[in-house]
Motif scaffolding. Structure first.
Motif, PDB file in Angstrom:
ATOM      1  N   LEU A  33      45.938  32.114  37.347  1.00  0.00           N
ATOM      2  CA  LEU A  33      47.304  31.909  37.842  1.00  0.00           C
ATOM      3  C   LEU A  33      47.365  32.015  39.356  1.00  0.00           C
ATOM      4  O   LEU A  33      48.047  31.232  40.020  1.00  0.00           O
ATOM      5  N   ALA A  34      46.654  32.979  39.923  1.00  0.00           N
ATOM      6  CA  ALA A  34      46.649  33.151  41.373  1.00  0.00           C
ATOM      7  C   ALA A  34      45.996  31.957  42.063  1.00  0.00           C
ATOM      8  O   ALA A  34      46.495  31.471  43.082  1.00  0.00           O
ATOM      9  N   ALA A  35      44.889  31.465  41.504  1.00  0.00           N
ATOM     10  CA  ALA A  35      44.214  30.300  42.087  1.00  0.00           C
ATOM     11  C   ALA A  35      45.141  29.091  42.081  1.00  0.00           C
ATOM     12  O   ALA A  35      45.237  28.363  43.074  1.00  0.00           O
ATOM     13  N   LEU A  36      45.856  28.911  40.988  1.00  0.00           N
ATOM     14  CA  LEU A  36      46.813  27.802  40.874  1.00  0.00           C
ATOM     15  C   LEU A  36      47.975  27.980  41.858  1.00  0.00           C
ATOM     16  O   LEU A  36      48.338  27.049  42.582  1.00  0.00           O
ATOM     17  N   ALA A  37      48.522  29.172  41.921  1.00  0.00           N
ATOM     18  CA  ALA A  37      49.670  29.439  42.797  1.00  0.00           C
ATOM     19  C   ALA A  37      49.336  29.256  44.277  1.00  0.00           C
ATOM     20  O   ALA A  37      50.188  28.849  45.055  1.00  0.00           O
ATOM     21  N   HIS A  38      48.082  29.527  44.651  1.00  0.00           N
ATOM     22  CA  HIS A  38      47.703  29.477  46.067  1.00  0.00           C
ATOM     23  C   HIS A  38      46.794  28.296  46.410  1.00  0.00           C
ATOM     24  O   HIS A  38      46.358  28.163  47.556  1.00  0.00           O
ATOM     25  N   GLY A  39      46.525  27.444  45.410  1.00  0.00           N
ATOM     26  CA  GLY A  39      45.740  26.237  45.658  1.00  0.00           C
ATOM     27  C   GLY A  39      44.324  26.509  46.134  1.00  0.00           C
ATOM     28  O   GLY A  39      43.828  25.829  47.035  1.00  0.00           O
ATOM     29  N   VAL A  40      43.670  27.521  45.543  1.00  0.00           N
ATOM     30  CA  VAL A  40      42.306  27.868  45.930  1.00  0.00           C
ATOM     31  C   VAL A  40      41.405  27.923  44.697  1.00  0.00           C
ATOM     32  O   VAL A  40      41.884  27.970  43.567  1.00  0.00           O
ATOM     33  N   ASP A  41      40.121  27.956  44.937  1.00  0.00           N
ATOM     34  CA  ASP A  41      39.130  28.137  43.877  1.00  0.00           C
ATOM     35  C   ASP A  41      39.311  29.540  43.289  1.00  0.00           C
ATOM     36  O   ASP A  41      39.587  30.486  44.039  1.00  0.00           O
ATOM     37  N   PRO A  42      39.166  29.720  41.976  1.00  0.00           N
ATOM     38  CA  PRO A  42      39.316  31.055  41.388  1.00  0.00           C
ATOM     39  C   PRO A  42      38.424  32.114  42.040  1.00  0.00           C
ATOM     40  O   PRO A  42      38.822  33.269  42.156  1.00  0.00           O
ATOM     41  N   ASP A  43      37.229  31.723  42.501  1.00  0.00           N
ATOM     42  CA  ASP A  43      36.359  32.697  43.150  1.00  0.00           C
ATOM     43  C   ASP A  43      36.906  33.166  44.490  1.00  0.00           C
ATOM     44  O   ASP A  43      36.485  34.195  45.012  1.00  0.00           O
ATOM     45  N   GLN A  44      37.833  32.417  45.075  1.00  0.00           N
ATOM     46  CA  GLN A  44      38.427  32.796  46.359  1.00  0.00           C
ATOM     47  C   GLN A  44      39.498  33.881  46.176  1.00  0.00           C
ATOM     48  O   GLN A  44      39.910  34.509  47.141  1.00  0.00           O
ATOM     49  N   ILE A  45      39.921  34.101  44.944  1.00  0.00           N
ATOM     50  CA  ILE A  45      40.854  35.195  44.660  1.00  0.00           C
ATOM     51  C   ILE A  45      40.073  36.499  44.756  1.00  0.00           C
ATOM     52  O   ILE A  45      38.997  36.638  44.185  1.00  0.00           O
ATOM     53  N   ALA A  46      40.585  37.444  45.513  1.00  0.00           N
ATOM     54  CA  ALA A  46      39.937  38.746  45.677  1.00  0.00           C
ATOM     55  C   ALA A  46      40.612  39.725  44.729  1.00  0.00           C
ATOM     56  O   ALA A  46      41.676  40.265  45.042  1.00  0.00           O
ATOM     57  N   LYS A  47      40.015  39.905  43.553  1.00  0.00           N
ATOM     58  CA  LYS A  47      40.634  40.811  42.582  1.00  0.00           C
ATOM     59  C   LYS A  47      40.213  42.244  42.864  1.00  0.00           C
ATOM     60  O   LYS A  47      39.104  42.513  43.300  1.00  0.00           O
ATOM     61  N   THR A  48      41.148  43.153  42.653  1.00  0.00           N
ATOM     62  CA  THR A  48      40.927  44.576  42.900  1.00  0.00           C
ATOM     63  C   THR A  48      40.916  45.300  41.568  1.00  0.00           C
ATOM     64  O   THR A  48      41.862  45.201  40.797  1.00  0.00           O
ATOM     65  N   ILE A  49      39.823  46.017  41.327  1.00  0.00           N
ATOM     66  CA  ILE A  49      39.646  46.738  40.069  1.00  0.00           C
ATOM     67  C   ILE A  49      39.608  48.232  40.367  1.00  0.00           C
ATOM     68  O   ILE A  49      38.886  48.678  41.249  1.00  0.00           O
ATOM     69  N   CYS A  50      40.413  48.985  39.637  1.00  0.00           N
ATOM     70  CA  CYS A  50      40.453  50.439  39.770  1.00  0.00           C
ATOM     71  C   CYS A  50      39.557  51.030  38.687  1.00  0.00           C
ATOM     72  O   CYS A  50      39.756  50.775  37.497  1.00  0.00           O
ATOM     73  N   LEU A  51      38.548  51.789  39.126  1.00  0.00           N
ATOM     74  CA  LEU A  51      37.547  52.333  38.208  1.00  0.00           C
ATOM     75  C   LEU A  51      37.348  53.820  38.437  1.00  0.00           C
ATOM     76  O   LEU A  51      37.724  54.359  39.477  1.00  0.00           O
ATOM     77  N   ARG A  52      36.684  54.412  37.466  1.00  0.00           N
ATOM     78  CA  ARG A  52      36.245  55.790  37.610  1.00  0.00           C
ATOM     79  C   ARG A  52      34.720  55.774  37.502  1.00  0.00           C
ATOM     80  O   ARG A  52      34.160  55.151  36.615  1.00  0.00           O
ATOM     81  N   ALA A  53      34.067  56.471  38.429  1.00  0.00           N
ATOM     82  CA  ALA A  53      32.619  56.688  38.383  1.00  0.00           C
ATOM     83  C   ALA A  53      32.438  58.191  38.293  1.00  0.00           C
ATOM     84  O   ALA A  53      32.633  58.905  39.283  1.00  0.00           O
ATOM     85  N   GLY A  54      32.170  58.679  37.095  1.00  0.00           N
ATOM     86  CA  GLY A  54      32.166  60.130  36.890  1.00  0.00           C
ATOM     87  C   GLY A  54      33.569  60.640  37.099  1.00  0.00           C
ATOM     88  O   GLY A  54      34.517  60.158  36.486  1.00  0.00           O
ATOM     89  N   ASP A  55      33.736  61.595  38.025  1.00  0.00           N
ATOM     90  CA  ASP A  55      35.059  62.172  38.312  1.00  0.00           C
ATOM     91  C   ASP A  55      35.771  61.481  39.461  1.00  0.00           C
ATOM     92  O   ASP A  55      36.879  61.861  39.825  1.00  0.00           O
ATOM     93  N   VAL A  56      35.132  60.473  40.043  1.00  0.00           N
ATOM     94  CA  VAL A  56      35.676  59.821  41.228  1.00  0.00           C
ATOM     95  C   VAL A  56      36.383  58.515  40.860  1.00  0.00           C
ATOM     96  O   VAL A  56      35.821  57.661  40.182  1.00  0.00           O
ATOM     97  N   MET A  57      37.618  58.376  41.316  1.00  0.00           N
ATOM     98  CA  MET A  57      38.369  57.140  41.140  1.00  0.00           C
ATOM     99  C   MET A  57      38.174  56.301  42.396  1.00  0.00           C
ATOM    100  O   MET A  57      38.183  56.828  43.509  1.00  0.00           O
ATOM    101  N   LEU A  58      37.989  54.985  42.222  1.00  0.00           N
ATOM    102  CA  LEU A  58      37.712  54.115  43.356  1.00  0.00           C
ATOM    103  C   LEU A  58      38.213  52.714  43.083  1.00  0.00           C
ATOM    104  O   LEU A  58      38.555  52.372  41.946  1.00  0.00           O
ATOM    105  N   LEU A  59      38.268  51.903  44.134  1.00  0.00           N
ATOM    106  CA  LEU A  59      38.658  50.505  44.019  1.00  0.00           C
ATOM    107  C   LEU A  59      37.486  49.624  44.409  1.00  0.00           C
ATOM    108  O   LEU A  59      36.815  49.891  45.408  1.00  0.00           O
ATOM    109  N   VAL A  60      37.261  48.575  43.625  1.00  0.00           N
ATOM    110  CA  VAL A  60      36.271  47.562  43.963  1.00  0.00           C
ATOM    111  C   VAL A  60      37.012  46.233  44.080  1.00  0.00           C
ATOM    112  O   VAL A  60      37.743  45.840  43.172  1.00  0.00           O
ATOM    113  N   VAL A  61      36.831  45.569  45.218  1.00  0.00           N
ATOM    114  CA  VAL A  61      37.426  44.256  45.443  1.00  0.00           C
ATOM    115  C   VAL A  61      36.278  43.256  45.351  1.00  0.00           C
ATOM    116  O   VAL A  61      35.262  43.409  46.028  1.00  0.00           O
ATOM    117  N   MET A  62      36.448  42.248  44.491  1.00  0.00           N
ATOM    118  CA  MET A  62      35.387  41.266  44.275  1.00  0.00           C
ATOM    119  C   MET A  62      35.964  39.883  44.039  1.00  0.00           C
ATOM    120  O   MET A  62      37.173  39.746  43.820  1.00  0.00           O
TER     121      MET A  62
END
Length: 159
Positions: free
Chosen positions: A31-60
């Motif tokens: 939906l974001a790729a369509l809305a912004h007229g870009v390739d889906p890989d150009q969308i920078a998705k942000t994922i909120c994860l936990r690694a052990g006890d640490v919460m972090l964000l990964v943008v990919m």
């Protein structure tokens, strides 16, 4: 409210960056790729994860996914996805609008090398219909992100 925290972040740190609000939802990569007229890989998705006890964000990149083996080699822990409620509590942003800007709690941000495939990427901006266009290095600079390699790529036609 979440969009307002992102507006405030950019007003303070990068007033030249414009938040783009669309009529249609940009809550998913296709939906974001369509809305912004870009390739889906150009969308920078942000994922909120936990690694052990640490919460972090990964943008990919949009069609990338977390590679468990690569993630473990970087963080010495298996990635654990958070529930929508946990993500909202940690970031202040709803699923579909999660971004590394204007966070409600301080989280370390990591940018995956997959973002460097494009001179400009399109991350969400705190709402399911808001985004920005930004150079990946500028995104990392503004969020004090650490560059890592933790993604595996999927076919661009998969959505």
């Amino acid at each position: 409210m979440s969009l307002e925290s992102v507006r405030s972040f950019f007003a303070t740190h990068a007033p030249e960056i414009e938040i783009i609000e669309t009529e249609q939802s940009s809550a998913t990569v296709p939906l974001a790729a369509l809305a912004h007229g870009v390739d889906p890989d150009q969308i920078a998705k942000t994922i909120c994860l936990r690694a052990g006890d640490v919460m972090l964000l990964v943008v990919m990149s949009g069609n990338s996914r977390i590679d468990n083996k690569k993630f473990r080699s970087v963080f010495s822990a298996k990635p654990r996805m958070l529930s929508g409620d946990e993500v909202l509590a940690a970031t202040g942003h709803p699923i579909g609008g999660v971004c590394p800007f204007g966070l409600s709690t301080e989280l370390q941000v990591y940018c995956d090398l997959s973002l460097k495939d494009y001179p400009e990427v399109v991350p969400a901006a705190g709402a399911t219909n808001a985004a920005i266009r930004i150079d990946p290095d500028r995104l990392a600079e503004l969020t004090k992100a650490i560059w890592i390699d933790c993604a595996s790529r999927t076919d661009s036609s998969a959505g």
